[in-house]
Design a protein around this motif. Sequence first.
Motif, mmCIF file in Angstrom:
data_model
loop_
_atom_site.group_PDB
_atom_site.id
_atom_site.type_symbol
_atom_site.label_atom_id
_atom_site.label_comp_id
_atom_site.label_asym_id
_atom_site.label_seq_id
_atom_site.Cartn_x
_atom_site.Cartn_y
_atom_site.Cartn_z
ATOM 1 N N LEU A 172 0.771 -1.210 0.064
ATOM 2 C CA LEU A 172 -0.016 0.071 -0.122
ATOM 3 C C LEU A 172 0.747 1.368 -0.108
ATOM 4 O O LEU A 172 0.489 2.309 -0.303
ATOM 5 C CB LEU A 172 -0.848 -0.006 1.306
ATOM 6 C CG LEU A 172 -1.954 -1.172 1.159
ATOM 7 C CD1 LEU A 172 -2.766 -1.052 2.623
ATOM 8 C CD2 LEU A 172 -3.005 -0.890 0.088
ATOM 9 N N TYR A 173 2.108 1.115 0.681
ATOM 10 C CA TYR A 173 3.007 2.266 0.494
ATOM 11 C C TYR A 173 3.374 2.706 -0.948
ATOM 12 O O TYR A 173 3.424 3.949 -1.294
ATOM 13 C CB TYR A 173 4.391 1.835 1.319
ATOM 14 C CG TYR A 173 4.171 1.991 2.547
ATOM 15 C CD1 TYR A 173 3.058 2.021 3.358
ATOM 16 C CD2 TYR A 173 5.404 2.355 3.425
ATOM 17 C CE1 TYR A 173 3.233 2.110 4.838
ATOM 18 C CE2 TYR A 173 5.311 2.533 4.930
ATOM 19 C CZ TYR A 173 4.242 2.420 5.531
ATOM 20 O OH TYR A 173 4.277 2.568 7.048
ATOM 21 N N GLY A 174 3.425 1.661 -1.762
ATOM 22 C CA GLY A 174 3.594 1.984 -3.264
ATOM 23 C C GLY A 174 2.714 2.772 -3.741
ATOM 24 O O GLY A 174 2.734 3.441 -4.567
ATOM 25 N N GLU A 175 1.372 2.612 -3.488
ATOM 26 C CA GLU A 175 -0.014 3.466 -3.917
ATOM 27 C C GLU A 175 0.020 4.743 -3.514
ATOM 28 O O GLU A 175 0.003 5.654 -4.398
ATOM 29 C CB GLU A 175 -1.149 2.503 -3.579
ATOM 30 C CG GLU A 175 -1.411 1.067 -4.290
ATOM 31 C CD GLU A 175 -1.631 1.380 -5.655
ATOM 32 O OE1 GLU A 175 -2.193 2.380 -6.331
ATOM 33 O OE2 GLU A 175 -0.952 0.447 -6.304
ATOM 34 N N LEU A 176 0.821 4.884 -2.155
ATOM 35 C CA LEU A 176 0.726 6.465 -1.775
ATOM 36 C C LEU A 176 1.570 7.160 -2.520
ATOM 37 O O LEU A 176 1.753 8.379 -2.904
ATOM 38 C CB LEU A 176 1.077 6.255 -0.231
ATOM 39 C CG LEU A 176 -0.191 5.688 0.489
ATOM 40 C CD1 LEU A 176 0.152 5.576 2.014
ATOM 41 C CD2 LEU A 176 -1.398 6.635 0.434
ATOM 42 N N LYS A 177 2.948 6.392 -2.765
ATOM 43 C CA LYS A 177 3.972 7.079 -3.300
ATOM 44 C C LYS A 177 3.645 7.321 -4.930
ATOM 45 O O LYS A 177 3.805 8.354 -5.432
ATOM 46 C CB LYS A 177 5.138 6.122 -3.525
ATOM 47 C CG LYS A 177 5.856 5.956 -2.104
ATOM 48 C CD LYS A 177 7.082 5.175 -2.502
ATOM 49 C CE LYS A 177 8.088 4.864 -1.262
ATOM 50 N NZ LYS A 177 9.164 4.058 -1.443
ATOM 51 N N ARG A 178 2.510 6.549 -5.417
ATOM 52 C CA ARG A 178 2.141 7.072 -6.779
ATOM 53 C C ARG A 178 0.944 8.141 -6.800
ATOM 54 O O ARG A 178 0.660 8.411 -7.788
ATOM 55 C CB ARG A 178 1.816 5.795 -7.832
ATOM 56 C CG ARG A 178 2.881 4.731 -7.900
ATOM 57 C CD ARG A 178 2.288 3.572 -8.903
ATOM 58 N NE ARG A 178 1.855 2.654 -7.930
ATOM 59 C CZ ARG A 178 2.449 1.439 -7.632
ATOM 60 N NH1 ARG A 178 3.493 1.455 -7.859
ATOM 61 N NH2 ARG A 178 1.727 0.810 -6.697
ATOM 62 N N ASN A 180 -1.800 7.828 -5.058
ATOM 63 C CA ASN A 180 -3.246 7.513 -5.036
ATOM 64 C C ASN A 180 -3.646 7.266 -3.408
ATOM 65 O O ASN A 180 -2.691 6.944 -2.639
ATOM 66 C CB ASN A 180 -3.182 5.932 -5.630
ATOM 67 C CG ASN A 180 -2.913 5.840 -7.030
ATOM 68 O OD1 ASN A 180 -3.317 6.741 -7.888
ATOM 69 N ND2 ASN A 180 -2.137 4.889 -7.695
ATOM 70 N N SER A 181 -5.052 7.600 -3.387
ATOM 71 C CA SER A 181 -5.508 7.296 -2.059
ATOM 72 C C SER A 181 -5.872 5.830 -1.802
ATOM 73 O O SER A 181 -6.339 5.271 -2.750
ATOM 74 C CB SER A 181 -6.548 8.095 -1.736
ATOM 75 O OG SER A 181 -6.079 9.764 -1.746
ATOM 76 N N ILE A 182 -5.913 5.443 -0.485
ATOM 77 C CA ILE A 182 -6.209 4.022 -0.056
ATOM 78 C C ILE A 182 -7.136 4.020 0.871
ATOM 79 O O ILE A 182 -7.027 5.024 1.818
ATOM 80 C CB ILE A 182 -4.873 3.289 -0.011
ATOM 81 C CG1 ILE A 182 -4.087 3.868 1.290
ATOM 82 C CG2 ILE A 182 -3.775 3.229 -1.001
ATOM 83 C CD1 ILE A 182 -3.002 2.733 1.850
ATOM 84 N N SER A 191 -2.580 10.202 0.016
ATOM 85 C CA SER A 191 -1.431 10.434 -0.411
ATOM 86 C C SER A 191 -0.640 11.617 0.051
ATOM 87 O O SER A 191 0.213 11.811 0.568
ATOM 88 C CB SER A 191 -0.982 10.266 -1.982
ATOM 89 O OG SER A 191 0.203 10.370 -2.056
#
Length: 316
Positions: A172-178, A180-182, A191
């Motif tokens: 999920l950290y990768g999604e935040l870096k990109r 994106n909200s999670i 993010s």
Amino acid sequence: MKLTFLGTSAGKPTKERNVTALALEFDQDNKWYLFDCGEATQHQILRTSLCIGKLSTVFITHLHGDHCYGLPGLLSSKKLDKAFSPLTIYGPKGIKHFIECVTDTSQEHLGYTLKIVETEANSRIIFDKFVLRVLPLVHSVESFAYFIQEHDTTDKLDEQKLRLAGLEPSPLYGELKRGNSIMHKGKEFLSKDYMLSPLPGRSLIVAGDNSKPDILGAYLENLDLLVHESTYTQKVYDALKTKFLHTTAKKLGEAAQKHHIKNLIATHISPRYSRGSSCDAEMICREIKFAYKGECFVAADFDVFYLDRKKKLQKL
């Protein structure tokens, strides 16, 4: 940002110094860049941890032999090492003819993609880690400096804040870096709320032969690191019967101080400055430091320097 000096002599090799070549590596990168390639550069590489197979790009500052005569051997050895990754060479007009003349005459079949780009002063080239500008210098032939502005780093998460919010390291950290909200356990993580402030990129100039450091003008102002020739001390230069278009330690120190350069590495040292002679490289260093109050080194072959994110230069 790590710099490995593979050659630091001016004009010809000596027992202490080979002719000009400099390797540049960026943090968390699987490739490296070569600035100039004097004769026997491939021999120098063998004495380091650098691998020709990971060499991505070569930048030639000008077409004097002590800056480019190592290219034919390097290109051939890359093939013999079965390092078939593409290679790009940038340089002034004439570099394409020089390389093609050698490879055609020797009937060398490289077996990998070689791209040769004859660039021009004031060109701008974008790479994945940095933006590069080609700057004109003053020398007996067309000579370039390469100004490098590293991209700001914007993908760093505040991991401590995330842990306190209940999100441990995960994909999920990768999604935040990109960006994106999670959702995690019913809680939304935006993010923008967990990104650290961008780290400013570092700036560097690697200059070819040049008699007037000030020609680099605004690019010198508050520069993080300047790598520049310092072929002579002023006294030696003044006594030369034939003057050459090179920089003295005095001129280099004055320019570095005037433009508030943070760190300076002098290279391209005349063969007359050698251990055991009446002249040595410490004379270059002392003359620079008379005017320049920043961090200063005179490079020797195989010296390795690291410029950290806080713009502090250290010799490793």
